[in-house]
Every structure is written in C-alpha cells, then in structure tokens.
Enzyme design. Structure first.
Site, short mmCIF file in Angstrom:
data_model
loop_
_atom_site.label_atom_id
_atom_site.label_comp_id
_atom_site.label_asym_id
_atom_site.label_seq_id
_atom_site.Cartn_x
_atom_site.Cartn_y
_atom_site.Cartn_z
N LYS A 82 0.88 -1.18 0.00
CA LYS A 82 0.00 0.00 0.00
C LYS A 82 0.90 1.22 0.00
CE LYS A 82 -4.48 1.04 0.54
NZ LYS A 82 -5.70 0.39 0.15
N GLY A 183 -20.13 7.15 5.94
CA GLY A 183 -19.29 7.41 4.77
C GLY A 183 -20.06 7.05 3.51
N GLY A 185 -19.22 7.66 0.11
CA GLY A 185 -18.43 7.89 -1.09
C GLY A 185 -18.57 6.75 -2.08
N VAL A 187 -17.91 3.69 -2.06
CA VAL A 187 -18.45 2.42 -1.58
C VAL A 187 -19.82 2.63 -0.91
CG1 VAL A 187 -18.09 0.47 -0.02
CG2 VAL A 187 -16.14 1.48 -1.20
P1 NAD Z 1 -14.41 7.95 -0.59
O1 NAD Z 1 -13.31 8.89 -0.35
O2 NAD Z 1 -15.08 7.91 -1.93
O3 NAD Z 1 -15.57 8.17 0.50
C1 NAD Z 1 -15.35 8.23 1.85
C2 NAD Z 1 -16.43 9.10 2.45
O4 NAD Z 1 -16.34 9.03 3.87
C3 NAD Z 1 -16.34 10.57 2.07
O5 NAD Z 1 -17.59 11.01 1.58
C4 NAD Z 1 -15.97 11.26 3.38
O6 NAD Z 1 -16.51 12.56 3.49
C5 NAD Z 1 -16.58 10.32 4.40
N1 NAD Z 1 -16.01 10.37 5.75
C6 NAD Z 1 -14.70 10.45 6.12
N2 NAD Z 1 -14.60 10.42 7.45
C7 NAD Z 1 -15.86 10.33 7.94
C8 NAD Z 1 -16.43 10.25 9.24
N3 NAD Z 1 -15.67 10.27 10.34
N4 NAD Z 1 -17.75 10.16 9.37
C9 NAD Z 1 -18.56 10.14 8.27
N5 NAD Z 1 -18.09 10.20 7.02
C10 NAD Z 1 -16.76 10.29 6.86
O7 NAD Z 1 -13.84 6.50 -0.21
P2 NAD Z 1 -14.39 5.08 -0.67
O8 NAD Z 1 -13.76 4.69 -1.94
O9 NAD Z 1 -15.87 5.06 -0.54
O10 NAD Z 1 -13.75 4.16 0.45
C11 NAD Z 1 -14.29 4.14 1.76
C12 NAD Z 1 -13.50 3.16 2.62
O11 NAD Z 1 -13.51 1.88 2.03
C13 NAD Z 1 -12.01 3.50 2.80
O12 NAD Z 1 -11.60 3.07 4.08
C14 NAD Z 1 -11.32 2.67 1.73
O13 NAD Z 1 -9.97 2.41 2.07
C15 NAD Z 1 -12.17 1.42 1.82
N6 NAD Z 1 -12.17 0.62 0.61
C16 NAD Z 1 -12.59 1.16 -0.56
C17 NAD Z 1 -12.62 0.36 -1.68
C18 NAD Z 1 -13.13 0.89 -3.00
O14 NAD Z 1 -13.45 0.07 -3.87
N7 NAD Z 1 -13.26 2.19 -3.18
C19 NAD Z 1 -12.19 -0.97 -1.63
C20 NAD Z 1 -11.78 -1.50 -0.41
C21 NAD Z 1 -11.78 -0.68 0.71
#
Ligand code: NAD
Length: 352
Positions: A82, A183, A185, A187
């Site tokens: 990572k 969250g 975003g 996912v």
């Molecule tokens: P993203 O950046 O698109 O969305 C994350 C969201 O969480 C944002 O809208 C942000 O404002 C919000 N956020 C941050 N801190 C917060 C809090 N304390 N309370 C409420 N909301 C909060 O990220 P993503 O791609 O949706 O990924 C989310 C998580 O899943 C991360 O931990 C990432 O590492 C993990 N993940 C993502 C994927 C993927 O396919 N995108 C795959 C595996 C793991």
C-alpha cells in the site's frame, strides 16, 4: 524514525518500506510492501493529509498488511502492499506530484503495483501511469465509471451483510432491518442503493453534508452527525469511511448486532475485535468483506472477465462462513480467525 518503525506492532516484518521524496515536485510518500510470497505486492495509493509523519507510516503499514490478507483470501495472485502520499494541508494534487509518485513506483521494478484508494481517482491513476507501468484500475477507453472499484466493493459488502444476518438471525432478509452507513463515497453510496432496494431502512452520516443530504434524498433516509452514528439503535453498522472507528471510545456505545462495512482497518487494535465479541456484536473482518474492489481492479492483470469477477465477489459469503466457523471452533474472534486462514493460504497449507 527507523528504530521506532521496527518497534511498531504494525511493522510486522514488512519486506520493505520505502520513503519517496521529491522536494521539487512536492512529493512525500511511503510505499509499504508487506509480503510478496503469493506475487508482487498490490494495494491502492492513498492521498491524505496526516497530522504527523508517524501517522502516515502507521497507516501505510496497517493498510499494506491488510492487503496481504485480503489478496490471499480473495484467491488473487498478489502479495500485500500500500502507499500513502502525504499531502500538506491545502496542497493541490498536481500532475507533477502524481508523476513524481509514478517515478518512485517505477523504481521498484514491479515489486509494488498500485490502484486507486481514498483521495486517488481513476484519472489520477492515469496520470501516475505516465511514469510507471505498474498500475491497474485504469479507465478503459476513458471510462472512469467502469474503472471505479466502489460498486464492486459495495456488492461484496452487501452480500457479506446478508450472510452475516443469516448467521445471527437465521435469515438473510434485509427487509425492515435498520443499517447505519458511515461514509457515503465510492463504496457507501452504491451500498445504500442496494440496501434500500432490498427494503432496508438507513441512517446515514458523512462529514460532507451535501453528500449526506444527496444520498438521504435519493434513498429516503435520515442523516445523523458524525459522532451520533455510534449511538443509533440499529441492526447493522456499516463503516464505509476511514479506519479505526471500532475503538475503546466507540465499541461500548454501539447498539447493533452486526458490523459489516467497506472501510479498511476498522478495528483500531486487535483487542477491539475481542471487545466486540464480548459485547455480543458479530464483526465481519473488513479484508474479507471488502475484497470486491481489488478483485475488479486487478482483473486488468488477472485477465478475469466481468462475469468471473462477479462470480469471485459472490464467493465472499462462503468465505465468511468458513471464517466464522473457525472462530467458533477455536474460540477466537473473527478477525483473528480470518488472519489465520489467510496465513495458511500464504504458506501453501490451504487453498483460497
Ligand atoms: P471515498 O473517499 O469515496 O468516500 C469516503 C467518504 O467518507 C467521504 O464522503 C468522506 O466525506 C466520508 N467520511 C470520512 N470520514 C468520515 C467520518 N468520520 N464520518 C462520516 N463520514 C466520513 O472513499 P471510498 O472509496 O468510498 O472508500 C471508503 C473506505 O472503504 C475507505 O476506508 C477505503 O480504504 C475502503 N475501501 C474502498 C474500496 C473501494 O473500492 N473504493 C475498496 C476496499 C476498501
């Protein structure tokens, strides 16, 4: 710094930790390679502002170790790695900076292969790819949406949640169940649509209020503040923001029966997995649940078809069942059980 890093519990015998610095182009990054026994390290690149360099190192180490377990359990021919790009507060994410990062990855000669993570979009990956071949998750034909791993991760979380409900109540039916999604975003947002389509009621939270309002509007859900989320009376808590939200401050407050979400490293420490178990809350290990995205992004390397990727994501519930059975049999918490299963795969003692 080095001596301290070796002492960190998250260091856990990393094969390499590279500090990449390019003052001219504004790059400060850590690339952590945990284990390459199953293949070159693969894991996303994150762009984030940290309070201290130590926090960035810990983040990279924890995330990269998680990728070792995630890739092994998902049956992918990759090890765990990572990277985190440490952004100064307000620092713009310029093409120059991303290219400097690409140069740093290229120097590793393929030992580490990246895709997007928090703060890095498929478009950013395209910019990084100007300087290194060791990327996946590139938009195909300029199609950002098709490259986005979020919906695949969400699909895995959704299937895992149903399996978890079946485990605790004998039925996987989401109808009338209340799910707290933290969250919204890449996912969290598609996950909400899948849950609502199956009749679940949602309680939502996002630091980005506009985003929270948008998803709430679309799904007919209610929004609570970032802190209130831990006090909501619900069936499931789905952490889909950042890591370490299951910790000594939050676990005692939770009023849910199941934790199942997409965020990486949800447990602040290994003891928090035990604390959840003591409270009678079933925790579905994040690296088992959220493997849908990496299965999709690495399909550019594995050459798996879309159908095969979906079939692989569909294996997540069965894998969870095995992990939960192992936990019960050995009287350990699910996270520990999942790590044990992953290690057996890495050591060639078991098949994925
Ligand atoms: P993203 O950046 O698109 O969305 C994350 C969201 O969480 C944002 O809208 C942000 O404002 C919000 N956020 C941050 N801190 C917060 C809090 N304390 N309370 C409420 N909301 C909060 O990220 P993503 O791609 O949706 O990924 C989310 C998580 O899943 C991360 O931990 C990432 O590492 C993990 N993940 C993502 C994927 C993927 O396919 N995108 C795959 C595996 C793991």
């Amino acid at each position: 710094m080095e001596r301290r890093m070796f002492d960190l519990p998250d260091y856990d015998n990393h094969e390499a930790v590279v500090v990449a610095r390019d003052a001219k182009r504004g790059l400060k990054a850590i690339i952590a390679i945990h284990d390459t026994r199953l293949g070159p390290a693969h894991g996303g690149a994150r762009y984030w502002t940290y309070d201290a360099p130590q926090d960035a190192i810990v983040d990279a180490l924890r995330l990269s170790r998680g990728m070792t377990y995630k890739n092994a359990l998902a049956g992918l021919p990759f090890g765990g790695g990572k990277s985190v790009i440490m952004a100064e507060r307000g620092q713009p994410k310029t093409a120059n900076l991303l290219e400097a990062f690409g140069d740093a990855v290229e120097k590793l000669g393929g030992r580490y292969n990246l895709a997007e993570d928090v703060g890095i979009s498929p478009n950013d990956v395209t910019t990084i790819a100007r300087r290194t071949a060791h990327v996946c998750g590139l938009p195909t034909g300029g199609d950002d949406a098709a490259a986005d791993p979020g919906p695949y991760t969400a699909r895995g979380v959704f299937l895992a949640m149903k399996a978890g409900l079946e485990e605790i109540s004998g039925s996987s039916d989401l109808g009338g169940k209340t799910v707290v999604v933290q969250g919204l975003g890449g996912v969290g947002s598609p996950l909400c649509d899948m849950l609502v389509a199956e009749g679940a009621r949602l309680v939502l939270s996002d630091l980005n209020e506009e985003r929270a309002a948008r998803v709430a509007d679309r799904t007919g859900s209610r929004v609570v503040s970032a802190d209130q989320i831990y006090d909501v009376d619900a069936d499931v808590y789905a952490p889909c923001a950042l890591g370490a939200t299951l910790n000594a401050q939050t676990i005692g407050r939770l009023k849910v029966k199941l934790v199942c979400g997409g965020a990486n490293n949800q447990l602040a420490t290994a003891d928090d997995g035990v604390a959840l178990q003591r409270r009678g809350i079933v925790y579905l290990p994040d690296f088992v649940v959220n493997a849908g995205g990496v299965t999709h992004t690495t399909s550019q390397l594995t050459r798996w078809t879309h159908e095969k990727v979906l079939a692989k994501v569909g294996e997540i519930p069965g894998r969870l069942k095995k992990v939960l059975e192992r936990a019960t049999r050995e009287e350990i918490d699910p996270q520990r059980a999942a790590e044990k299963v992953a290690l057996e795969i890495i050591e060639g003692k078991a098949a994925a």
